[in-house]
Design an enzyme around this catalytic site. Structure first.
Site, PDB file in Angstrom:
ATOM      1  N   LYS A  38     -15.064   6.249  -1.468  1.00  0.00           N
ATOM      2  CA  LYS A  38     -14.539   6.329  -0.093  1.00  0.00           C
ATOM      3  C   LYS A  38     -13.409   7.345  -0.023  1.00  0.00           C
ATOM      4  O   LYS A  38     -12.635   7.465  -0.968  1.00  0.00           O
ATOM      5  CB  LYS A  38     -14.013   4.931   0.274  1.00  0.00           C
ATOM      6  CG  LYS A  38     -13.223   4.843   1.551  1.00  0.00           C
ATOM      7  CD  LYS A  38     -12.620   3.446   1.733  1.00  0.00           C
ATOM      8  CE  LYS A  38     -11.184   3.360   1.296  1.00  0.00           C
ATOM      9  NZ  LYS A  38     -10.553   2.048   1.565  1.00  0.00           N
ATOM     10  N   ASP A  88      -8.120  -4.699   6.740  1.00  0.00           N
ATOM     11  CA  ASP A  88      -7.088  -4.403   7.738  1.00  0.00           C
ATOM     12  C   ASP A  88      -7.788  -4.097   9.063  1.00  0.00           C
ATOM     13  O   ASP A  88      -8.064  -5.003   9.852  1.00  0.00           O
ATOM     14  CB  ASP A  88      -6.224  -3.250   7.214  1.00  0.00           C
ATOM     15  CG  ASP A  88      -5.042  -2.949   8.121  1.00  0.00           C
ATOM     16  OD1 ASP A  88      -4.988  -3.497   9.242  1.00  0.00           O
ATOM     17  OD2 ASP A  88      -4.165  -2.160   7.743  1.00  0.00           O
ATOM     18  N   THR A  89      -8.151  -2.844   9.313  1.00  0.00           N
ATOM     19  CA  THR A  89      -8.867  -2.531  10.559  1.00  0.00           C
ATOM     20  C   THR A  89     -10.364  -2.815  10.432  1.00  0.00           C
ATOM     21  O   THR A  89     -11.116  -2.636  11.385  1.00  0.00           O
ATOM     22  CB  THR A  89      -8.698  -1.045  10.914  1.00  0.00           C
ATOM     23  OG1 THR A  89      -9.309  -0.258   9.873  1.00  0.00           O
ATOM     24  CG2 THR A  89      -7.240  -0.657  11.037  1.00  0.00           C
ATOM     25  N   GLY A 141     -12.450  -1.051   8.932  1.00  0.00           N
ATOM     26  CA  GLY A 141     -13.216   0.206   8.848  1.00  0.00           C
ATOM     27  C   GLY A 141     -13.924   0.316   7.506  1.00  0.00           C
ATOM     28  O   GLY A 141     -15.137   0.570   7.443  1.00  0.00           O
ATOM     29  N   THR A 142     -13.195   0.094   6.429  1.00  0.00           N
ATOM     30  CA  THR A 142     -13.761   0.246   5.079  1.00  0.00           C
ATOM     31  C   THR A 142     -14.972  -0.655   4.889  1.00  0.00           C
ATOM     32  O   THR A 142     -16.036  -0.220   4.450  1.00  0.00           O
ATOM     33  CB  THR A 142     -12.679  -0.131   4.032  1.00  0.00           C
ATOM     34  OG1 THR A 142     -11.564   0.736   4.205  1.00  0.00           O
ATOM     35  CG2 THR A 142     -13.204  -0.025   2.617  1.00  0.00           C
ATOM     36  N   HIS A 190      -1.769  -4.998  -3.956  1.00  0.00           N
ATOM     37  CA  HIS A 190      -2.690  -3.866  -3.769  1.00  0.00           C
ATOM     38  C   HIS A 190      -2.764  -3.003  -5.033  1.00  0.00           C
ATOM     39  O   HIS A 190      -3.838  -2.544  -5.418  1.00  0.00           O
ATOM     40  CB  HIS A 190      -2.253  -3.040  -2.560  1.00  0.00           C
ATOM     41  CG  HIS A 190      -3.125  -1.845  -2.367  1.00  0.00           C
ATOM     42  ND1 HIS A 190      -4.469  -1.950  -2.074  1.00  0.00           N
ATOM     43  CD2 HIS A 190      -2.856  -0.528  -2.470  1.00  0.00           C
ATOM     44  CE1 HIS A 190      -4.993  -0.750  -1.988  1.00  0.00           C
ATOM     45  NE2 HIS A 190      -4.034   0.129  -2.226  1.00  0.00           N
ATOM     46  N   ARG A 243       0.823  -1.224   0.000  1.00  0.00           N
ATOM     47  CA  ARG A 243       0.000   0.000   0.000  1.00  0.00           C
ATOM     48  C   ARG A 243       0.848   1.262   0.000  1.00  0.00           C
ATOM     49  O   ARG A 243       0.325   2.362  -0.033  1.00  0.00           O
ATOM     50  CB  ARG A 243      -0.958  -0.031   1.207  1.00  0.00           C
ATOM     51  CG  ARG A 243      -2.110  -1.013   1.002  1.00  0.00           C
ATOM     52  CD  ARG A 243      -2.992  -1.130   2.217  1.00  0.00           C
ATOM     53  NE  ARG A 243      -2.357  -1.876   3.303  1.00  0.00           N
ATOM     54  CZ  ARG A 243      -2.904  -2.097   4.491  1.00  0.00           C
ATOM     55  NH1 ARG A 243      -4.108  -1.609   4.756  1.00  0.00           N
ATOM     56  NH2 ARG A 243      -2.273  -2.794   5.417  1.00  0.00           N
ATOM     57  N   GLN A 244       2.164   1.090   0.046  1.00  0.00           N
ATOM     58  CA  GLN A 244       3.056   2.256  -0.087  1.00  0.00           C
ATOM     59  C   GLN A 244       3.769   2.140  -1.428  1.00  0.00           C
ATOM     60  O   GLN A 244       4.956   1.864  -1.497  1.00  0.00           O
ATOM     61  CB  GLN A 244       4.040   2.284   1.065  1.00  0.00           C
ATOM     62  CG  GLN A 244       3.352   2.449   2.419  1.00  0.00           C
ATOM     63  CD  GLN A 244       4.365   2.665   3.521  1.00  0.00           C
ATOM     64  OE1 GLN A 244       5.251   3.494   3.414  1.00  0.00           O
ATOM     65  NE2 GLN A 244       4.248   1.891   4.575  1.00  0.00           N
TER      66      GLN A 244
END
Ligand code: R5P
Length: 293
Positions: free
Chosen positions: A189, A219-220, A222-223, A127, A93-94
């Site tokens: 988003k 991941d968390t 949230g999405t 990703h 993701r980076q």
């Protein structure tokens, strides 16, 4: 052909080996008392076509360093070719500078793998698929969609729409939708800050439909949990979710359990401790071993 595994996902390595009718090579990755990585490869790899199976999931830096050291050791032991099998590619993701002075850590990882001696990489659902081009060696980039698609085909859900939880995931959602013969919708988003998701709009028809949200990573969570709520609020009948890489950091499992999601389908590119799933009845794990095998 010889398969080896460091410590990130020995269970998956074992499953791949069983699929191939092989056994995982004899190697031990431990730690010296100061935390440095100690490696012992207990069989000859001279002239062998070596596959090192190691997703660089958390703790990312430990698992990445284990992989680099194992590749280095294989090269020095005269393996003929070394393939890094990275079902999950940490730092993916980076992959670009989104602000001034950001690092591009995904490229640094590619440089390190090549410098260590990898001559081929097998990865799943990077990703950003452009990460393939960060390497000057061949990269086999495998999608998780065939495995997820097969699962949903056998589930016989009706009146389905596949939803991408962000603009970056549209191609993946379309691939899954094509397999299931459905349409797609897209969630718009934003991320006001890292690890915080905010839902703005939903593009497409989801009213009265059974939604399958498809992401590369949870991941968390949230999405996916915010997305599910927004979809129900705007008229979806029920919401399912799937992803290839269950990073599941921080509050993820609690969020999934408390969410409006009916079911969450993940794969075993990253191992999830079964004890963490004890209180979460919604998660179903599919194996990528046959695909990688
Ligand atoms: C981001 O663009 C990825 O595709 C995933 O949507 C993201 O990594 C999921 O993160 P979280 O579960 O923390 O919202």
């Amino acid at each position: 052909l010889k398969l080896f595994s460091a410590n990130a996902n020995p269970q998956l390595a074992q499953e791949i080996a069983e699929y191939l009718g092989l056994s995982v090579g004899a190697a031990k990755v431990t730690r010296f008392s100061d935390g440095e990585i100690a490696l012992a490869i207990d069989e000859s790899v001279r002239g062998a076509d070596v596959f090192v199976i190691q997703p660089t999931c958390g703790p990312v830096n430990e698992h990445l360093m284990e992989l680099l050291i194992m590749i280095d050791a294989m090269r020095r032991a005269s393996a003929r070719r070394i393939t890094a099998v990275m079902p999950y590619y940490g730092y993916a993701r980076q992959e670009r500078k989104s602000r001034a002075r950001d690092p591009i850590s995904a490229k640094l990882v590619a440089n390190l793998l090549t410098a260590a001696g990898a001559r081929r990489v097998v990865a799943m659902d990077l990703h950003a698929s452009a990460i393939q081009g960060f390497f000057d060696i061949p990269v086999d980039h495998l999608p998780g969609v065939p495995i997820l698609g097969e699962y949903y085909k056998n589930k016989h859900l009706e009146n389905v729409v596949v939803v991408s939880p962000d603009l970056g995931g549209v191609t993946r959602a379309r691939n899954l939708a094509d397999r299931l013969g459905t349409g797609i919708a897209i969630i718009d988003k934003t991320r006001p800050e890292p690890n915080v998701a905010e839902i703005m709009n939903i593009i497409g028809d989801i009213e009265g439909k059974t939604v399958i949200m498809a992401d590369d990573i949870i991941d968390t969570a949230g999405t996916i949990t915010l997305g599910a709520k927004a979809l129900l609020d705007r008229g979806a009948k029920e919401v399912h979710a799937c992803c290839t890489h269950p990073v599941l950091s921080g509050p993820a499992i609690e969020r999934l359990e408390q969410s409006v999601l009916k079911e969450v389908v993940i794969t075993n590119t990253i191992p999830v401790d079964p004890a963490r799933l004890e209180n979460c009845s919604k998660v179903k794990v599919l194996s990528v071993a046959p695909l990688l095998g």
